[in-house]
Write a protein that holds these residues in place. Structure first.
Motif, PDB file in Angstrom:
ATOM      1  N   GLU A  60      16.770 -54.245 -63.344  1.00  0.00           N
ATOM      2  CA  GLU A  60      15.620 -53.207 -63.665  1.00  0.00           C
ATOM      3  C   GLU A  60      14.555 -53.413 -65.294  1.00  0.00           C
ATOM      4  OE1 GLU A  60      13.684 -51.554 -61.350  1.00  0.00           O
ATOM      5  OE2 GLU A  60      14.969 -52.324 -60.240  1.00  0.00           O
ATOM      6  N   ASN A  61      16.409 -53.852 -66.078  1.00  0.00           N
ATOM      7  CA  ASN A  61      15.246 -54.108 -67.726  1.00  0.00           C
ATOM      8  C   ASN A  61      14.394 -55.284 -67.949  1.00  0.00           C
ATOM      9  OD1 ASN A  61      16.402 -54.980 -70.332  1.00  0.00           O
ATOM     10  ND2 ASN A  61      15.137 -52.301 -70.106  1.00  0.00           N
ATOM     11  N   GLU A  62      15.342 -56.293 -66.695  1.00  0.00           N
ATOM     12  CA  GLU A  62      14.539 -57.774 -66.709  1.00  0.00           C
ATOM     13  C   GLU A  62      13.469 -57.583 -66.244  1.00  0.00           C
ATOM     14  OE1 GLU A  62      17.428 -61.100 -66.755  1.00  0.00           O
ATOM     15  OE2 GLU A  62      16.951 -60.537 -64.863  1.00  0.00           O
ATOM     16  N   ARG A  63      13.683 -56.742 -65.181  1.00  0.00           N
ATOM     17  CA  ARG A  63      11.533 -56.204 -64.331  1.00  0.00           C
ATOM     18  C   ARG A  63      10.879 -55.714 -65.374  1.00  0.00           C
ATOM     19  NH1 ARG A  63      15.240 -55.245 -60.405  1.00  0.00           N
ATOM     20  NH2 ARG A  63      15.258 -57.403 -58.416  1.00  0.00           N
ATOM     21  N   LEU A  64      10.957 -54.599 -66.332  1.00  0.00           N
ATOM     22  CA  LEU A  64      10.312 -54.435 -67.271  1.00  0.00           C
ATOM     23  C   LEU A  64       9.777 -54.644 -68.750  1.00  0.00           C
ATOM     24  CD1 LEU A  64       9.676 -51.614 -67.638  1.00  0.00           C
ATOM     25  CD2 LEU A  64      11.175 -50.679 -69.359  1.00  0.00           C
ATOM     26  N   VAL A  65      11.023 -55.125 -69.104  1.00  0.00           N
ATOM     27  CA  VAL A  65      10.246 -56.143 -69.941  1.00  0.00           C
ATOM     28  C   VAL A  65       9.685 -57.424 -69.465  1.00  0.00           C
ATOM     29  CG1 VAL A  65      10.767 -58.413 -71.353  1.00  0.00           C
ATOM     30  CG2 VAL A  65      12.544 -56.790 -71.161  1.00  0.00           C
ATOM     31  N   GLY A  66       9.347 -58.194 -67.996  1.00  0.00           N
ATOM     32  CA  GLY A  66       8.508 -59.034 -67.350  1.00  0.00           C
ATOM     33  C   GLY A  66       7.104 -57.965 -67.427  1.00  0.00           C
ATOM     34  N   GLU A  67       7.404 -57.022 -67.713  1.00  0.00           N
ATOM     35  CA  GLU A  67       5.817 -56.357 -67.080  1.00  0.00           C
ATOM     36  C   GLU A  67       5.635 -56.150 -68.713  1.00  0.00           C
ATOM     37  OE1 GLU A  67       5.074 -52.332 -65.892  1.00  0.00           O
ATOM     38  OE2 GLU A  67       7.323 -52.101 -64.780  1.00  0.00           O
ATOM     39  N   VAL A  68       6.317 -56.325 -69.371  1.00  0.00           N
ATOM     40  CA  VAL A  68       5.037 -56.275 -71.009  1.00  0.00           C
ATOM     41  C   VAL A  68       4.948 -58.011 -71.032  1.00  0.00           C
ATOM     42  CG1 VAL A  68       5.828 -56.042 -73.513  1.00  0.00           C
ATOM     43  CG2 VAL A  68       6.738 -54.626 -72.109  1.00  0.00           C
ATOM     44  N   LEU A  69       5.882 -59.147 -70.345  1.00  0.00           N
ATOM     45  CA  LEU A  69       5.486 -60.325 -70.642  1.00  0.00           C
ATOM     46  C   LEU A  69       3.886 -61.126 -69.829  1.00  0.00           C
ATOM     47  CD1 LEU A  69       9.292 -61.733 -70.593  1.00  0.00           C
ATOM     48  CD2 LEU A  69       7.994 -61.221 -72.942  1.00  0.00           C
ATOM     49  N   ARG A  70       3.828 -59.963 -68.562  1.00  0.00           N
ATOM     50  CA  ARG A  70       2.867 -60.683 -67.962  1.00  0.00           C
ATOM     51  C   ARG A  70       1.250 -61.193 -69.158  1.00  0.00           C
ATOM     52  NH1 ARG A  70       3.218 -56.040 -63.547  1.00  0.00           N
ATOM     53  NH2 ARG A  70       5.059 -56.585 -62.484  1.00  0.00           N
ATOM     54  N   ASP A  71       1.205 -60.212 -69.552  1.00  0.00           N
ATOM     55  CA  ASP A  71       0.139 -60.596 -70.468  1.00  0.00           C
ATOM     56  C   ASP A  71       0.184 -60.906 -72.038  1.00  0.00           C
ATOM     57  OD1 ASP A  71      -1.664 -59.716 -68.683  1.00  0.00           O
ATOM     58  OD2 ASP A  71      -0.965 -57.535 -69.301  1.00  0.00           O
ATOM     59  N   ARG A  72       1.698 -61.316 -72.670  1.00  0.00           N
ATOM     60  CA  ARG A  72       1.893 -61.221 -73.722  1.00  0.00           C
ATOM     61  C   ARG A  72       3.168 -61.856 -73.771  1.00  0.00           C
ATOM     62  NH1 ARG A  72       1.919 -55.893 -77.080  1.00  0.00           N
ATOM     63  NH2 ARG A  72       1.421 -57.273 -78.742  1.00  0.00           N
ATOM     64  N   ARG A  73       3.176 -62.965 -72.752  1.00  0.00           N
ATOM     65  CA  ARG A  73       4.272 -64.408 -72.763  1.00  0.00           C
ATOM     66  C   ARG A  73       4.090 -64.456 -74.456  1.00  0.00           C
ATOM     67  NH1 ARG A  73       8.937 -65.759 -73.592  1.00  0.00           N
ATOM     68  NH2 ARG A  73       9.785 -67.559 -72.533  1.00  0.00           N
ATOM     69  N   ASP A  74       3.637 -65.093 -74.949  1.00  0.00           N
ATOM     70  CA  ASP A  74       3.148 -66.117 -75.741  1.00  0.00           C
ATOM     71  C   ASP A  74       3.640 -65.104 -77.279  1.00  0.00           C
ATOM     72  OD1 ASP A  74       1.831 -68.476 -74.252  1.00  0.00           O
ATOM     73  OD2 ASP A  74       0.011 -68.490 -74.982  1.00  0.00           O
ATOM     74  N   GLU A  75       4.177 -64.248 -77.432  1.00  0.00           N
ATOM     75  CA  GLU A  75       4.345 -63.317 -78.024  1.00  0.00           C
ATOM     76  C   GLU A  75       5.191 -63.275 -78.789  1.00  0.00           C
ATOM     77  OE1 GLU A  75       1.577 -59.762 -79.395  1.00  0.00           O
ATOM     78  OE2 GLU A  75       0.665 -60.484 -77.416  1.00  0.00           O
ATOM     79  N   VAL A  76       6.249 -63.643 -77.899  1.00  0.00           N
ATOM     80  CA  VAL A  76       7.820 -62.824 -77.503  1.00  0.00           C
ATOM     81  C   VAL A  76       8.930 -64.020 -77.599  1.00  0.00           C
ATOM     82  CG1 VAL A  76       9.231 -61.745 -76.138  1.00  0.00           C
ATOM     83  CG2 VAL A  76       7.221 -60.935 -76.119  1.00  0.00           C
ATOM     84  N   THR A  77       9.835 -64.173 -78.252  1.00  0.00           N
ATOM     85  CA  THR A  77      10.933 -65.205 -78.116  1.00  0.00           C
ATOM     86  C   THR A  77      11.559 -64.013 -77.030  1.00  0.00           C
ATOM     87  OG1 THR A  77      10.755 -65.719 -80.439  1.00  0.00           O
ATOM     88  CG2 THR A  77      12.976 -66.453 -78.636  1.00  0.00           C
ATOM     89  N   LEU A  78      12.106 -64.590 -75.387  1.00  0.00           N
ATOM     90  CA  LEU A  78      12.735 -64.045 -75.338  1.00  0.00           C
ATOM     91  C   LEU A  78      14.321 -64.074 -74.643  1.00  0.00           C
ATOM     92  CD1 LEU A  78      12.804 -62.190 -71.792  1.00  0.00           C
ATOM     93  CD2 LEU A  78      11.598 -63.861 -71.180  1.00  0.00           C
ATOM     94  N   ALA A  79      15.180 -63.592 -74.933  1.00  0.00           N
ATOM     95  CA  ALA A  79      16.765 -63.492 -74.864  1.00  0.00           C
ATOM     96  C   ALA A  79      17.245 -63.183 -73.433  1.00  0.00           C
ATOM     97  CB  ALA A  79      17.377 -63.353 -76.253  1.00  0.00           C
ATOM     98  N   THR A  80      17.962 -63.057 -72.990  1.00  0.00           N
ATOM     99  CA  THR A  80      18.509 -62.462 -71.349  1.00  0.00           C
ATOM    100  C   THR A  80      20.348 -63.289 -71.666  1.00  0.00           C
ATOM    101  OG1 THR A  80      18.286 -61.134 -69.217  1.00  0.00           O
ATOM    102  CG2 THR A  80      17.807 -63.802 -69.762  1.00  0.00           C
ATOM    103  N   LYS A  81      20.332 -62.618 -70.392  1.00  0.00           N
ATOM    104  CA  LYS A  81      22.091 -62.645 -69.992  1.00  0.00           C
ATOM    105  C   LYS A  81      22.518 -62.864 -68.829  1.00  0.00           C
ATOM    106  CE  LYS A  81      22.516 -59.471 -74.606  1.00  0.00           C
ATOM    107  NZ  LYS A  81      21.541 -59.321 -74.091  1.00  0.00           N
TER     108      LYS A  81
END
Length: 330
Positions: A60-81
Motif C-alpha cells: 500500500e505504501n508503493e500505491r500511495l507513492v504512486g498516487e503522488v507520482l501520477r502528476d509529479r513523476r518528473d520531479e522525483v528520484t524514486l527508490a523502492t526495494k
C-alpha cells in the motif's frame, strides 16, 4: 533546494531524502490524506528523493507513492526495494529474505504496477537471502537495468564482503543501512567498503527511529519499535542520556535535536569520505522543514566530539535479530 548529491554509478539525488515508511502504518495509525500531504510537502520543499518498499503496508505504501507520482513523476528520484517477505508489524511472524532470480524479476514488475511507473530510479535488495548466491540476486537486478525497468541498483544491510561481490556483477549506486548517532556499527567495515567500490550511502532511521528528536517517551501498542531491544523496558529510559547530549548541543546552536543529529551524520560521512543522503521520514510537513534546516547547520569540532561520545551511552541492540542486519553477519 536545487543542489544535488552524487551517490554512485552516476546517480544524483536531493541532499536529504524522504523515508516513506513513516506514512505506512508502521509507527502507529496514519491516514491516507496525511500520508499524501507529507509526500507532497517533501517534494514541494525539494526533498525529491523518495524511498519506499514493496513490503511497507503490504504494497500500500508503493500505491500511495504512486498516487503522488501520477502528476509529479518528473520531479522525483524514486527508490523502492524487494526481498523481505512475511513482515508483521505486530511481531507475530518473523520476516525472511528472498533473492532468487525469478522472484527478483517478478517483484519488480509488481512494484512498477503498484507505483504506476515504467522505470524505478534506484532498486534495492532490501535484505540478503543467504541461501542464494548474491551474484544470482544482483545478476537478476542487472537484467532489469538492461530491460530498462531499473536505472540504478542498491543494496540494504549488507556486509563489506557482500558489497565487493555485488559490485563485481554490476555497479552499485547506493548502500542503505541504519546509521545515526546511536547506530554506528556500519562505520567499521561497511562504509569503508562502500568507499572502496565507489558506492554512496543512504542512512535509514538517521534520527534513531525518531528517538533522537527527543519526542519519543511512550509507544503505542501498534508501533513496531516495541520489538526493538533499545526501545524496550529499561533501555528506553537509559537511552534518554543520548538525547540529553543532543539537546545540549542543540541549545548552543539554537537548533533542534533532529537538526543536530542530521548535521552530525552529514559531517561524519564527509569525514569518512563517502557521499551520503539520509532519508528521515515523518507524517508532519513542519518536520520536513525542520529536517532540511540541518543542511545549513555547522557543528564545531568540540560539539562533534561530544556527539561522537554519545554512542557509548546507547543501551540495547538495534535489531531483535542480529543476523537480520549487517552487524550480525560481519
Amino acid at each position: 533546494m536545487t543542489r544535488q548529491t552524487p551517490l554512485g554509478d552516476g546517480l544524483t539525488v536531493s541532499p536529504l531524502g524522504f523515508g516513506a515508511m513513516a506514512v505506512a502504518q508502521v509507527y502507529g495509525s496514519v491516514s491516507h490524506d496525511q500520508g499524501l500531504a507529507a509526500l507532497h510537502s517533501a517534494i514541494d520543499q525539494g526533498m525529491t528523493f523518495i524511498d519506499t518498499a514493496n513490503v511497507y503496508a503490504d504494497g500500500e505504501n508503493e500505491r500511495l507513492v504512486g498516487e503522488v507520482l501520477r502528476d509529479r513523476r518528473d520531479e522525483v528520484t524514486l527508490a523502492t526495494k524487494f526481498g523481505i517477505v512475511g513482515l508483521s508489524i505486530s511481531g507475530e511472524s518473523r520476516p525472511t529474505a528472498r533473492g532468487g532470480h525469478d522472484y527478483v524479476l517478478a517483484c519488480c514488475d509488481e512494484s512498477l504496477a503498484r507505483l504506476g511507473v515504467d522505470t524505478i530510479d534506484l532498486y534495492y535488495m532490501h535484505r540478503r537471502d543467504v541461501s542464494v548466491p548474491i551474484e544470482e540476486t544482483v545478476g537478476a537486478m542487472a537484467e532489469l537495468v538492461a530491460a530498462g525497468k531499473v536505472r540504478h541498483l542498491g543494496l540494504s544491510e549488507v556486509t563489506a564482503d557482500e558489497i565487493a561481490a555485488a559490485s563485481a556483477v554490476h555497479p552499485i549506486a547506493a548502500v542503505q543501512s541504519e546509521w545515526s548517532l546511536w547506530s554506528r556499527d556500519v562505520e567499521s567495515s561497511v562504509v569503508p567498503a562502500a568507499v572502496a567500490h565507489g558506492v554512496g550511502f543512504v542512512p535509514y532511521s538517521p534520527l534513531g527511529r525518531g528517538f533522537l528528536t527527543g519526542t519519543v517517551a511512550t509507544l503505542s501498542d501498534n508501533d513496531f519499535r516495541n520489538k526493538i531491544p533499545r526501545f524496550a523496558g529499561a533501555n528506553l529510559d537509559a537511552n534518554a542520556a543520548v538525547v540529553d547530549v543532543v539537546r545540549g548541543v542543540a541549545a548552543e546552536l539554537d537548533a533542534t535535536p533532529a537538526q543536530v543529529s542530521l548535521a552530525w551524520l552529514l559531517a561524519r560521512a564527509t569525514t569518512m569520505g563517502i557521499p551520503s543522503v539520509p532519508i528521515p521520514g515523518t507524517r508532519n510537513p513542519a518536520r520536513i522543514t525542520e529536517n532540511l534546516g540541518a543542511l545549513s547547520l555547522s557543528l564545531t569540532d568540540a560539539q562533534i566530539t561530544r556527539l561522537d561520545a554519545a554512542a557509548d551511552l546507547v543501551s540495547g541492540a538495534r535489531s531483535g535479530d542480529p543476523n537480520w542486519v549487517s552487524q550480525g553477519r560481519e
